[in-house]
Design a protein around this motif. Structure first.
Motif, PDB file in Angstrom:
ATOM      1  N   GLU A   1      23.382 -83.007  25.182  1.00 15.69           N
ATOM      2  CA  GLU A   1      23.005 -83.284  26.568  1.00 15.69           C
ATOM      3  C   GLU A   1      21.579 -83.814  26.583  1.00 15.69           C
ATOM      4  OE1 GLU A   1      22.516 -81.031  30.894  1.00 15.69           O
ATOM      5  OE2 GLU A   1      23.658 -80.097  29.277  1.00 15.69           O
ATOM      6  N   LEU A   2      21.414 -85.018  27.133  1.00 20.80           N
ATOM      7  CA  LEU A   2      20.118 -85.678  27.206  1.00 20.80           C
ATOM      8  C   LEU A   2      19.738 -85.868  28.666  1.00 20.80           C
ATOM      9  CD1 LEU A   2      20.733 -88.466  24.524  1.00 20.80           C
ATOM     10  CD2 LEU A   2      19.801 -86.181  24.148  1.00 20.80           C
TER      11      LEU A   2
ATOM     12  N   GLN B   1      18.242 -81.742  25.818  1.00 18.13           N
ATOM     13  CA  GLN B   1      18.382 -80.602  26.721  1.00 18.13           C
ATOM     14  C   GLN B   1      19.290 -79.523  26.149  1.00 18.13           C
ATOM     15  OE1 GLN B   1      16.626 -80.301  29.692  1.00 18.13           O
ATOM     16  NE2 GLN B   1      15.597 -82.134  28.894  1.00 18.13           N
ATOM     17  N   ASP B   2      19.591 -79.602  24.878  1.00 16.27           N
ATOM     18  CA  ASP B   2      20.344 -78.545  24.204  1.00 16.27           C
ATOM     19  C   ASP B   2      19.649 -78.217  22.892  1.00 16.27           C
ATOM     20  OD1 ASP B   2      22.146 -79.939  21.822  1.00 16.27           O
ATOM     21  OD2 ASP B   2      21.696 -81.296  23.470  1.00 16.27           O
ATOM     22  N   LEU B   3      19.890 -77.022  22.403  1.00 13.60           N
ATOM     23  CA  LEU B   3      19.156 -76.519  21.252  1.00 13.60           C
ATOM     24  C   LEU B   3      19.436 -77.303  19.986  1.00 13.60           C
ATOM     25  CD1 LEU B   3      19.576 -72.665  21.803  1.00 13.60           C
ATOM     26  CD2 LEU B   3      17.812 -74.185  22.677  1.00 13.60           C
ATOM     27  N   VAL B   4      20.702 -77.652  19.765  1.00 16.93           N
ATOM     28  CA  VAL B   4      21.066 -78.332  18.519  1.00 16.93           C
ATOM     29  C   VAL B   4      20.435 -79.714  18.461  1.00 16.93           C
ATOM     30  CG1 VAL B   4      22.980 -79.179  17.130  1.00 16.93           C
ATOM     31  CG2 VAL B   4      23.208 -77.016  18.357  1.00 16.93           C
TER      32      VAL B   4
ATOM     33  N   LEU C   1      19.324 -75.870  27.176  1.00 14.06           N
ATOM     34  CA  LEU C   1      18.071 -75.414  27.747  1.00 14.06           C
ATOM     35  C   LEU C   1      18.208 -75.321  29.254  1.00 14.06           C
ATOM     36  CD1 LEU C   1      15.508 -77.576  25.752  1.00 14.06           C
ATOM     37  CD2 LEU C   1      16.187 -75.231  25.319  1.00 14.06           C
ATOM     38  N   THR C   2      17.695 -74.247  29.822  1.00  8.49           N
ATOM     39  CA  THR C   2      17.685 -74.127  31.275  1.00  8.49           C
ATOM     40  C   THR C   2      16.583 -75.027  31.827  1.00  8.49           C
ATOM     41  OG1 THR C   2      16.147 -72.272  31.177  1.00  8.49           O
ATOM     42  CG2 THR C   2      18.500 -71.763  31.113  1.00  8.49           C
TER      43      THR C   2
ATOM     44  N   ALA D   1      25.798 -86.393  29.217  1.00 10.21           N
ATOM     45  CA  ALA D   1      26.550 -85.458  28.378  1.00 10.21           C
ATOM     46  C   ALA D   1      27.366 -86.229  27.342  1.00 10.21           C
ATOM     47  CB  ALA D   1      27.472 -84.593  29.233  1.00 10.21           C
ATOM     48  N   LEU D   2      27.233 -85.817  26.087  1.00  5.49           N
ATOM     49  CA  LEU D   2      27.993 -86.401  24.982  1.00  5.49           C
ATOM     50  C   LEU D   2      28.707 -85.259  24.259  1.00  5.49           C
ATOM     51  CD1 LEU D   2      25.249 -88.830  23.615  1.00  5.49           C
ATOM     52  CD2 LEU D   2      27.140 -89.398  25.147  1.00  5.49           C
ATOM     53  N   PRO D   3      29.858 -84.818  24.770  1.00  4.07           N
ATOM     54  CA  PRO D   3      30.522 -83.649  24.165  1.00  4.07           C
ATOM     55  C   PRO D   3      31.029 -83.882  22.752  1.00  4.07           C
ATOM     56  CG  PRO D   3      31.912 -84.681  25.826  1.00  4.07           C
ATOM     57  CD  PRO D   3      30.581 -85.343  25.931  1.00  4.07           C
TER      58      PRO D   3
END
Length: 592
Positions: free
Chosen positions: A33-34, A89-92, A152-153, A24-26
């Motif tokens: 999220e990778l 693992q995230d849309l952006v 992403l789920t 996680a890289l907030p």
């Protein structure tokens, strides 16, 4: 020399990384999220290995190129985007990495800067932007329907009415007809190392996008799966038939990629149409994608090796003829023949195992799709098996055509088979070409699959003698058809070019239709029509702007004339004197 090492961390992650441990890289973007998951691991293994060997090959192949730094800059950017979209693992993050890969590939396509490369780059860029817009609309719709979901789920994002935009956007990257025509233009224009990763790794990003955003389930529309099935089967036959009418090795391989990606799309379509069979079809699709990436990457690099024949066989290059087979020549021939046999599905190759798994998964899905009672349950799987066999015949015939073209370029003196640009690998050793190409050829053998595929994806059995003979039959039939089509002489031997390119009526019709779509015919194609509409639209806008400028100019001239007349009246002595007396009166009135 250190460029191939940039792909080594991704390769180590794919080989040794553990699934389900996100990073996680907030602080990055909107919260990056990778992670490595079961869906992305085969794609990361394939992509990392291909990028590593292609970068190694490029270091020698482009030794005499006038713009090597620009090429390697775009190569590294595209590679970073390719790796990033696999582990995102995230849309952006997925969208940013996908865009980075797609736009960076434009620099690889236009690297030669000749008219053909620039034209291919324009067409590629137009389709890429259209695909990016479609994917962005799908992502916005996904966030809207999910109430602000950005990650992403584990099973992928839920299907929404906006998922149709994902279907179109990723179809452009996967080369699915009728959005395919950038591929046969981009591959001949791009340098050979770029073509190998374009067809072997980057084209698979479209497939991965479908797997991420078109998951099976109750909310998935089965009609979309059937649409992908029909388009995939059409692409499998259409790409092979049109490729038989082309006479440049890289263009033939581009059409072969369209055909092979059609088979992968058909398998995915069956999985989406029948969610119960999705795990089996997903495994078959992943295995086939890895097999195709390795084989097609090896064949593209083989074109570069043949283009460097002056370096590999100076005496042969000077004479321009054969003079017998040497041990090195036999090894080179085997290096070209092995991936070609693999794509044709010959027994004992990775293509045989991949096609067998795709056939088993497709038949299982068709059994569940069709009613249990009736002729459909009996003939549906057989029809699917027959279609795959016919596509194998066309694939084998297309590869015979490719091998004949490659052999002709090897025999022809004074021509660089690698395409336009500087001589391949000028001023560098042959090892820089042969070692990466040889490693890629060897890695495509089933013996090395345990290193490139997770254990759960490895085929359990190869089948009996009947399956081996059944896989050998399409190749033998293709050889027979090649002999009947080209006559008793081998193709591209002594026949003249006019005789070789004399098309039959059906082939000419299909070829003309594709040229019409891609805009490569003498008549106006689809892109030319769009460009003409755009020119008329811009001409109309220029007319409206010119009319507005004229009205604005007339208005300013009128205001200037009014201002001039007012200034003349104010400058008269009578008005100036009255104004001074009025100011003096007001001044004294203020003092009182």
């Amino acid at each position: 020399r250190r460029l191939p090492l940039t792909a080594l961390p991704a390769l180590l992650l794919a080989l040794l990384g553990q699934e389900g441990q996100p990073l996680a890289l907030p602080w990055l973007l909107l919260g990056t999220e990778l992670a490595l998951d079961a869906t992305g691991r085969p794609f990361l293994l394939l992509s990392a290995w291909l990028w590593l060997l292609a970068a190694w090959f490029a270091g020698r192949h482009l030794a005499g190129d006038p713009r090597p730094r620009q090429f390697f800059l775009f190569l590294l950017a595209a590679m970073a985007g390719n790796f990033g979209l696999i582990v995102a693992q995230d849309l952006v993050s997925f969208n940013v990495c996908f865009t980075l890969m797609s736009l960076s590939a434009y620099g690889l396509v236009i690297h030669r800067r000749d008219p053909a490369a620039l034209r291919a780059g324009r067409i590629y860029l137009v389709l890429v932007i259209l695909g990016e817009v479609a994917i962005f609309i799908g992502l916005i719709g996904l966030v809207y329907t999910a109430g602000g979901l950005l990650g992403l789920t584990p099973a992928g994002a839920a299907a929404t009415p906006f998922s149709a935009f994902f279907l179109v956007g990723f179809a452009i990257k996967a080369g699915l007809p009728p959005l395919h025509f950038w591929l046969p233009l981009a591959h001949p224009a791009a340098p050979i190392p770029a073509s190998s990763v374009l067809s072997g790794a980057m084209i698979k990003a479209g497939l991965l996008g479908w797997l991420r955003f078109l998951p099976p389930g109750e909310s998935t529309l089965p009609e979309w799966g059937l649409l992908l099935l029909l388009l995939g089967l059409f692409a499998a036959f259409y790409g092979a038939v049109v490729g038989l009418r082309r006479n440049e090795p890289k263009t033939v391989l581009a059409w072969s990629s369209i055909s092979q990606m059609g088979l992968i799309t058909a398998g995915l379509g069956l999985g989406l149409a029948v969610p119960a069979a999705y795990p089996e079809t997903l495994a078959a699709v992943q295995v086939y994608a890895v097999h195709h990436g390795l084989a097609k990457g090896a064949l593209f690099l083989a074109v570069g090796v043949v283009g460097a024949r002056a370096l590999l066989a100076p005496a042969r290059a000077e004479r321009g003829t054969g003079g017998g087979w040497s041990p090195a020549g036999i090894l080179l021939a085997l290096g070209v023949l092995l991936p070609a046999l693999s794509l044709a599905g010959a027994p004992g190759t990775s293509g045989f195992l991949a096609k067998g798994q795709l056939l088993a998964g497709g038949q299982a899905a068709i059994v569940l799709l069709l009613p249990a009672e009736g002729a459909g349950a009996l003939w549906g799987p057989r029809l699917f098996s027959l279609l795959l066999s016919l596509s194998s015949v066309l694939t084998a015939l297309l590869l015979i055509h490719f091998l004949a073209l490659l052999g002709e370029k090897w025999r022809r003196p004074g021509e660089n088979a690698a395409g336009p640009g500087p001589p391949a690998a000028a001023g560098s050793g042959a090892a820089g070409l042969l070692l990466p190409w040889g490693l890629l050829v060897i890695s495509g053998l089933p013996l090395f699959w345990p290193l490139l595929l997770p254990a759960e994806l490895l085929p359990t059995s190869a089948g009996g003698w009947a399956k081996h003979l059944g896989a050998l039959a399409p190749i033998l039939l293709a050889l027979l058809l090649a002999g009947l089509i080209y006559g008793r002489e081998l193709p591209y031997g002594r026949a003249s070019r006019r005789e070789r390119e004399r098309p039959d009526q059906v082939g000419e019709t299909i070829m003309a239709a594709d040229d019409k779509l891609a805009g490569t015919a003498e008549e106006a194609g689809l892109l030319q029509i769009i460009a003409a509409w755009e020119a008329k639209w811009r001409e109309g806008l220029r007319g409206v702007a010119a009319a507005g400028e004229r009205r604005q100019r007339h208005l300013l001239e009128g205001l200037a004339e009014i201002s001039r007349r007012v200034e003349e009246r104010l400058a008269s002595w009578s008005l100036a004197g009255c104004s001074c007396l009025l100011l003096i009166f007001l001044f004294f009135f203020g003092l009182l």
